[in-house]
Design a protein around this motif. Structure first.
Motif, mmCIF file in Angstrom:
data_model
loop_
_atom_site.group_PDB
_atom_site.id
_atom_site.type_symbol
_atom_site.label_atom_id
_atom_site.label_comp_id
_atom_site.label_asym_id
_atom_site.label_seq_id
_atom_site.Cartn_x
_atom_site.Cartn_y
_atom_site.Cartn_z
ATOM 1 N N ARG A 29 -24.433 18.190 50.113
ATOM 2 C CA ARG A 29 -23.012 18.340 50.462
ATOM 3 C C ARG A 29 -22.278 19.161 49.409
ATOM 4 O O ARG A 29 -21.490 20.050 49.737
ATOM 5 C CB ARG A 29 -22.387 16.949 50.611
ATOM 6 C CG ARG A 29 -20.887 16.962 50.842
ATOM 7 C CD ARG A 29 -20.373 15.584 51.182
ATOM 8 N NE ARG A 29 -20.597 14.601 50.142
ATOM 9 C CZ ARG A 29 -19.825 14.453 49.060
ATOM 10 N NH1 ARG A 29 -18.784 15.254 48.873
ATOM 11 N NH2 ARG A 29 -20.091 13.509 48.161
ATOM 12 N N ARG A 52 -16.804 14.348 52.199
ATOM 13 C CA ARG A 52 -17.555 13.450 53.078
ATOM 14 C C ARG A 52 -17.003 13.461 54.500
ATOM 15 O O ARG A 52 -17.747 13.439 55.477
ATOM 16 C CB ARG A 52 -17.544 12.028 52.522
ATOM 17 C CG ARG A 52 -18.458 11.832 51.328
ATOM 18 C CD ARG A 52 -18.271 10.471 50.705
ATOM 19 N NE ARG A 52 -19.208 10.254 49.600
ATOM 20 C CZ ARG A 52 -19.001 9.370 48.634
ATOM 21 N NH1 ARG A 52 -17.886 8.644 48.615
ATOM 22 N NH2 ARG A 52 -19.902 9.219 47.682
ATOM 23 N N GLU A 53 -15.652 13.497 54.598
ATOM 24 C CA GLU A 53 -15.066 13.479 55.932
ATOM 25 C C GLU A 53 -15.394 14.747 56.719
ATOM 26 O O GLU A 53 -15.476 14.729 57.954
ATOM 27 C CB GLU A 53 -13.543 13.282 55.858
ATOM 28 C CG GLU A 53 -12.812 14.289 54.987
ATOM 29 C CD GLU A 53 -12.598 13.785 53.583
ATOM 30 O OE1 GLU A 53 -11.576 14.161 52.973
ATOM 31 O OE2 GLU A 53 -13.456 13.010 53.091
ATOM 32 N N ALA A 56 -18.932 14.243 58.006
ATOM 33 C CA ALA A 56 -18.858 13.281 59.105
ATOM 34 C C ALA A 56 -18.342 13.945 60.375
ATOM 35 O O ALA A 56 -18.840 13.692 61.476
ATOM 36 C CB ALA A 56 -17.961 12.105 58.711
ATOM 37 N N VAL A 61 -20.042 11.647 63.177
ATOM 38 C CA VAL A 61 -20.261 10.246 62.793
ATOM 39 C C VAL A 61 -19.008 9.747 62.078
ATOM 40 O O VAL A 61 -18.148 10.538 61.668
ATOM 41 C CB VAL A 61 -21.496 10.088 61.868
ATOM 42 C CG1 VAL A 61 -22.761 10.522 62.578
ATOM 43 C CG2 VAL A 61 -21.312 10.881 60.572
ATOM 44 N N GLY A 62 -18.900 8.432 61.920
ATOM 45 C CA GLY A 62 -17.754 7.861 61.238
ATOM 46 C C GLY A 62 -17.763 8.157 59.748
ATOM 47 O O GLY A 62 -18.832 8.166 59.119
ATOM 48 N N VAL A 63 -16.574 8.367 59.183
ATOM 49 C CA VAL A 63 -16.472 8.672 57.758
ATOM 50 C C VAL A 63 -16.957 7.506 56.909
ATOM 51 O O VAL A 63 -17.707 7.687 55.944
ATOM 52 C CB VAL A 63 -15.016 9.032 57.378
ATOM 53 C CG1 VAL A 63 -14.909 9.289 55.872
ATOM 54 C CG2 VAL A 63 -14.545 10.242 58.153
ATOM 55 N N TRP A 65 -18.997 5.090 57.723
ATOM 56 C CA TRP A 65 -20.451 4.918 57.885
ATOM 57 C C TRP A 65 -21.206 5.949 57.062
ATOM 58 O O TRP A 65 -22.182 5.619 56.387
ATOM 59 C CB TRP A 65 -20.820 5.040 59.362
ATOM 60 C CG TRP A 65 -22.279 4.808 59.638
ATOM 61 C CD1 TRP A 65 -22.889 3.627 59.918
ATOM 62 C CD2 TRP A 65 -23.323 5.805 59.626
ATOM 63 N NE1 TRP A 65 -24.236 3.812 60.094
ATOM 64 C CE2 TRP A 65 -24.532 5.133 59.915
ATOM 65 C CE3 TRP A 65 -23.350 7.173 59.402
ATOM 66 C CZ2 TRP A 65 -25.744 5.794 59.994
ATOM 67 C CZ3 TRP A 65 -24.562 7.843 59.475
ATOM 68 C CH2 TRP A 65 -25.751 7.149 59.772
ATOM 69 N N TYR A 66 -20.753 7.214 57.106
ATOM 70 C CA TYR A 66 -21.433 8.246 56.332
ATOM 71 C C TYR A 66 -21.299 7.966 54.838
ATOM 72 O O TYR A 66 -22.256 8.172 54.074
ATOM 73 C CB TYR A 66 -20.869 9.640 56.642
ATOM 74 C CG TYR A 66 -21.520 10.697 55.777
ATOM 75 C CD1 TYR A 66 -22.804 11.161 56.055
ATOM 76 C CD2 TYR A 66 -20.876 11.182 54.637
ATOM 77 C CE1 TYR A 66 -23.420 12.087 55.232
ATOM 78 C CE2 TYR A 66 -21.489 12.108 53.811
ATOM 79 C CZ TYR A 66 -22.768 12.558 54.111
ATOM 80 O OH TYR A 66 -23.385 13.456 53.282
ATOM 81 N N THR A 67 -20.135 7.469 54.413
ATOM 82 C CA THR A 67 -19.936 7.132 52.997
ATOM 83 C C THR A 67 -20.922 6.067 52.565
ATOM 84 O O THR A 67 -21.521 6.150 51.480
ATOM 85 C CB THR A 67 -18.498 6.640 52.758
ATOM 86 O OG1 THR A 67 -17.587 7.689 53.117
ATOM 87 C CG2 THR A 67 -18.279 6.269 51.293
ATOM 88 N N ILE A 85 -26.823 15.123 60.963
ATOM 89 C CA ILE A 85 -26.388 15.218 59.565
ATOM 90 C C ILE A 85 -27.128 16.359 58.862
ATOM 91 O O ILE A 85 -26.535 17.127 58.105
ATOM 92 C CB ILE A 85 -26.624 13.884 58.838
ATOM 93 C CG1 ILE A 85 -25.683 12.807 59.398
ATOM 94 C CG2 ILE A 85 -26.425 14.035 57.332
ATOM 95 C CD1 ILE A 85 -25.955 11.416 58.878
#
Length: 290
Positions: A29, A52-53, A56, A61-63, A65-67, A85
């Motif tokens: 990332r 991260r957002e 996502a 995907v949800g922020v 959840w990815y975090t 991803i």
């Protein structure tokens, strides 16, 4: 007084893999250029790369959840989500495979990745230079992509007369009488083919190309299908002595030798070498008699 010290549990392999997965995701990332991906470059970015957002959003995907995934928490991504991803992070095939292995998933093959179906002039010269030794280049699913005339004569076939989709060692064994005769048609040979394909297919479950190949084998031979359902043996292809039968020169043995073009999932060069005077005479006869 004896103090009791509580021993902390050691990290399991799964925990360590989650930790490495999170670290790898973060490194990927932070290595990406937002502008290159069409995202606005903000002067308020405190860290390099994507947020991260943004990952996502790109992966749908949800922020939160990815975090958690990047933090190495106990979340279990599906193959579909992890592939999304990997795409969002611009991962190479090797990097994508690494992600899947760290997540405890069987790596998927990129079905849409362009593949070169032809062979180079250098490869053709290599195969011809091996004459009179029979030689071919095969994929991991036993498709035959290139060959020399020695291999055609050994197996008693003319590949130019065989449709591309039929040029597969297992399929030809199941459907082509001449090919089958040269190897001898018995259950032990068929069991070996089943064990070979089961081992090769282990990393390709869910791959439409491989599943279609298996379905075609089963449709072509009830014996193959029965063995596939009955036996769970697996075998890797190996360098061994193989026996051949020819209607004019009889039975002879050749040493099967494999060379691989890549460590994993690469095409392999198969060459047959004589092991004694009988097999040397057999190859000489095949070279002189079309």
């Amino acid at each position: 007084m004896t103090l009791m010290v509580e021993k902390l549990p050691e990290l399991t392999v799964l925990d360590e893999n989650r930790k490495q997965l999170g670290a790898f995701l973060r490194a990927r990332r932070e290595s990406l250029d937002p502008q290159r991906l069409g995202l606005p470059r903000s002067t308020r970015r405190r860290t390099p790369g994507l947020r991260r957002e943004e990952v996502a959003l790109l992966a749908d995907v949800g922020v939160t959840w990815y975090t958690w995934l990047e933090q190495g928490r106990d979340v279990n991504p599906s193959a579909t989500v992890l592939q999304a991803i990997a795409a969002a992070l611009q991962c190479s095939p090797t990097e994508t495979r690494h992600l899947f292995l760290l997540a405890g998933l069987t790596p998927t093959e990129a079905l849409n990745t362009p593949q070169c179906e032809g062979i180079s002039e250098g490869t053709r010269r290599l195969l011809d230079s091996l004459l009179p030794q029979p030689a071919s280049i095969q994929k991991t699913n036993f498709d035959i992509v290139a060959w020399n005339v020695g291999f055609e004569r050994l197996m008693g076939v003319n590949f130019s007369e065989i449709p591309d989709e039929d040029r597969n060692c297992i399929y030809l064994y199941l459907t082509h009488p001449q090919w089958r005769t040269r190897l001898g048609y018995d259950e032990s040979v068929l069991q070996t083919f089943v064990a070979y394909f089961r081992a090769a297919m282990a990393e390709h479950r869910g791959d439409a190309v491989w599943e279609a190949k298996l379905a075609r084998f089963c449709a072509a031979s009830a014996e193959f299908e029965a063995l596939w359902r009955k036996h769970l043996d697996v075998r890797g292809v190996e360098n061994k002595i193989k026996i051949f039968n020819h209607p004019k020169i009889g039975e002879f043995s050749l040493q099967q030798m494999y060379w691989y073009s890549a460590p994993r999932n690469g095409s392999r060069l198969l060459v047959y070498l004589p092991v004694d005077e009988t097999s040397e005479k057999a190859l000489s006869w095949l070279a002189e008699n079309a």
